[in-house]
Scaffold this active site. Structure first.
Site, PDB file in Angstrom:
ATOM      1  N   ASP A  78      -6.087  -1.847   9.334  1.00  0.00           N
ATOM      2  CA  ASP A  78      -7.335  -1.326   8.777  1.00  0.00           C
ATOM      3  C   ASP A  78      -7.156  -0.088   7.899  1.00  0.00           C
ATOM      4  O   ASP A  78      -6.228   0.697   8.080  1.00  0.00           O
ATOM      5  CB  ASP A  78      -8.292  -0.944   9.912  1.00  0.00           C
ATOM      6  N   HIS A 225      -3.739   0.639  12.008  1.00  0.00           N
ATOM      7  CA  HIS A 225      -4.229   1.283  10.786  1.00  0.00           C
ATOM      8  C   HIS A 225      -3.066   1.667   9.879  1.00  0.00           C
ATOM      9  O   HIS A 225      -2.022   2.115  10.363  1.00  0.00           O
ATOM     10  CB  HIS A 225      -5.042   2.541  11.112  1.00  0.00           C
TER      11      HIS A 225
END
Length: 257
Positions: A78, A225
């Site tokens: 992400d 992430h």
């Protein structure tokens, strides 16, 4: 699904409330849904009319399962792309022969189109993660939600050279019936997660790896992430998690309902 802010210090405070939705697993799967996993009950929404005038239904169920079956896992990344961390993540994925889903923020995609194209060229999939990563967007108007989703879709598609996102992931899990329906009507499967590695908290690579090992039984979709801050811990954790999964007979796929 516990809300998280994968760009702490960049997007603001973490919103720690749980999203009160019900997870229904579809098809034969070994995965057991746990409270706190992203999910929602299946519902059918009506999209625009088909050429013959009939309503075109869209499936707005949030995806969690893996297209690789009971021994499949989905790596999702992400908040990028990021010029420092995304190339390192791509290198690791290539080293271990892993395909992943990159949930991109529209402004990041627009700023680094070459990285978006690299993600696509490597065989990974794209996911719309909105324009500004507003974890409170479920409390905003439908017009606001529409702008966040559709503008990000356009930015990502343009940056990729014409490849559209296959998924939509709400920031912090802030899905609404409207946002799921809108995304699905655009051909983007709403995407949840089962294991939040909490790498955005910078707990250390050991803690990130331990979270995966401890919570993998929750389901196959893992959340990491590649932007929003210093991500060397995530890179190191992936360097250990990917071979650990392969050694235990898992294969890497993409999310499905």
């Amino acid at each position: 699904m516990a809300r998280h802010d994968g760009r702490r210090g960049w997007y603001g405070k973490v919103i720690g409330a749980a999203l009160g939705v019900t997870l229904l697993a579809a098809g034969a799967s070994m995965w057991t849904a746990q409270a706190g996993s992203a999910g929602s009950a299946p519902r059918r929404a009506t999209a625009s009319a088909t050429p013959d005038g009939a309503a075109a239904p869209v499936d707005v169920t949030i995806a969690h399962a893996s297209d690789r079956g009971p021994r499949g896992v989905n790596i999702t990344i992400d908040d990028g792309p990021d010029p420092v961390w995304t190339p390192q993540v791509l290198d690791l994925l290539r080293e271990y022969g892993v395909k992943a889903t990159f949930c991109m923020v529209g402004t990041q995609a627009r700023a680094y189109p070459d990285l978006v194209k690299q993600v696509v060229a490597a065989g990974h999939r794209l996911c719309d993660h909105t324009v500004s990563h507003d974890t409170a967007m479920d409390r905003k108007s439908e017009a606001y939600q529409s702008r966040e989703i559709l503008d990000a879709e356009r930015m990502i598609t343009e940056a990729s050279g014409g490849v559209r996102p296959a998924y939509y992931r709400a920031p912090g899990g802030a899905f609404t019936p409207y946002s799921r329906e809108l995304a699905a009507s655009r051909g983007m499967r709403p995407l949840g997660w089962n294991v939040d590695t909490e790498d955005w908290e910078l707990p250390g690579a050991d803690a990130i790896v331990a979270t995966v090992e401890r919570e993998l039984s929750n389901g196959p979709t893992l959340l990491f992430h590649d932007a929003g801050g210093e991500r060397s811990q995530t890179v190191e954790a992936l360097r250990r998690v990917l071979p650990w999964l392969k050694e235990r007979g898992y294969s890497f796929g993409f999310p499905v309902r």
